[in-house]
Design an enzyme around this catalytic site. Structure first.
Site, PDB file in Angstrom:
ATOM      1  N   VAL A  97      13.106 -17.281   8.939  1.00 11.77           N
ATOM      2  CA  VAL A  97      12.802 -18.461   9.737  1.00 11.77           C
ATOM      3  C   VAL A  97      13.559 -19.634   9.137  1.00 11.77           C
ATOM      4  O   VAL A  97      13.548 -19.820   7.913  1.00 11.77           O
ATOM      5  CB  VAL A  97      11.288 -18.764   9.750  1.00 11.77           C
ATOM      6  CG1 VAL A  97      11.001 -19.970  10.642  1.00 11.77           C
ATOM      7  CG2 VAL A  97      10.491 -17.550  10.200  1.00 11.77           C
ATOM      8  N   CYS A  98      14.222 -20.417   9.968  1.00  9.32           N
ATOM      9  CA  CYS A  98      14.860 -21.657   9.530  1.00  9.32           C
ATOM     10  C   CYS A  98      15.863 -21.377   8.396  1.00  9.32           C
ATOM     11  O   CYS A  98      16.679 -20.463   8.481  1.00  9.32           O
ATOM     12  CB  CYS A  98      13.775 -22.641   9.122  1.00  9.32           C
ATOM     13  SG  CYS A  98      14.293 -24.347   8.891  1.00  9.32           S
TER      14      CYS A  98
END
Length: 320
Positions: A97-98
């Protein structure tokens, strides 16, 4: 599923996907840190864990790596990356994520693959890891057993995609409906970016060129014109953009023009055709096609979503 956490991890990068996966009731989720102790999230909230990363034995179904606050939040050290390397080699599937994508890249788990990350870190990912093909507008990218997602709430999109892959679209749709989120959100992450997303290039002439493009998006910014402006060959300019910006010259100019148009759509009642001309996008139809390609939505849909009523008491009537 193992969620690898560390001091400085973004809370929502962890909580968003885990809430979706928990809601599907199809996963055993374990949080693991480098030493088995609780970690401190990016907002200072402590986060409990189940075990140490080094205690995990045998194969792992899914390894999920949340990110740190972009672009330069607290991040884990080499010992954490060594454990990621080991766990990634034993996992059926690896997801991030991210800015977790940068941790995967540092661990060598993105070599030769396509990936995405938070828009503010895409250029950094592209310049530091040239073996990774960065897709800056994607909400999430799957390349074989590795899935990377854009910033923060994009982890929810990624988790829903995992649920759909593992348990089918009906369950994913039911979880999305319960959580009141899109099963597949419209548009890419470009709609949330700003002109300052690209880090300052090291090449001084290129810095000046980027400033000039941002200041006059409607000017002639062909490859030949830009190369002549800073007295380099077209091929060399293309290499500079790829290395220091993470985009082709054409992609960068297009993004600047779209973002200039976004700002006017958000803050004015100016007609779309006029905005198109002012921002170098030509006609209203050309602007419509460009918005659909870059953002996944039309200019009018973008205005409806983001226009500030503080700037105009009446909404413009358009049909694009």
């Amino acid at each position: 599923m193992v969620v690898a956490v560390y001091d400085g991890v973004v809370l929502l990068d962890v909580a968003g996907p885990v809430q979706i996966l928990h809601g599907s009731r199809g996963y055993r989720i374990r949080h693991a840190s480098i030493d088995g102790r609780p970690v401190r999230t990016d907002i200072g909230l402590p986060l409990g864990v189940d075990l140490a990363l080094g205690e995990i034995e045998g194969p792992v179904d899914t390894l999920l790596v949340p990110g740190y606050a972009p672009p330069d939040g607290d991040r884990p050290g080499e010992a954490f990356l060594d454990l990621l390397r080991d766990l990634g080699s034993r996992a059926r599937r690896v997801a991030s994520v991210c800015t977790g994508a940068l941790l995967l890249a540092e661990a060598g788990l993105l070599d030769g693959r396509r990936a995405t990350t938070h828009w503010a870190a895409c250029a950094d990912l592209a310049s530091r890891f040239p073996s990774v093909t960065v897709e800056p507008d994607a909400i999430f990218v799957r390349d074989g057993p590795v899935v990377t997602s854009a910033g923060v709430t994009a982890g929810i999109d990624l988790a829903l995609a995992l649920v759909e892959e593992d348990h089918g679209p009906d369950l994913a749709r039911a979880v999305a409906k319960y959580m009141v989120v899109f099963l597949q959100r419209p548009g890419g992450q470009s709609q949330f970016s700003v002109r300052g997303a690209v880090p300052a290039p090291r090449h001084p002439a290129l810095r000046g060129l980027l400033d000039m493009i941002a200041a006059e998006p409607a000017a002639e910014h062909t490859l030949a014109a830009m190369a002549a402006q800073i007295t380099v060959s077209e091929r060399h300019l293309s290499r500079l953009f790829r290395r220091e910006v993470g985009l082709t010259p054409g992609q960068y100019v297009e993004q600047i023009r779209v973002e200039a148009a976004q700002a006017l759509l958000e803050t004015s009642a100016e007609p779309v055709a006029s905005i198109a001309r002012r921002c170098g996008l030509g006609s209203d139809e050309t602007m419509r096609r460009t918005f659909l390609k870059v953002l996944g939505i039309t200019p009018t849909a973008y205005r409806r979503r983001f226009h500030s009523t503080d700037h105009s008491p009446t909404r413009p009537k358009e049909t694009l």
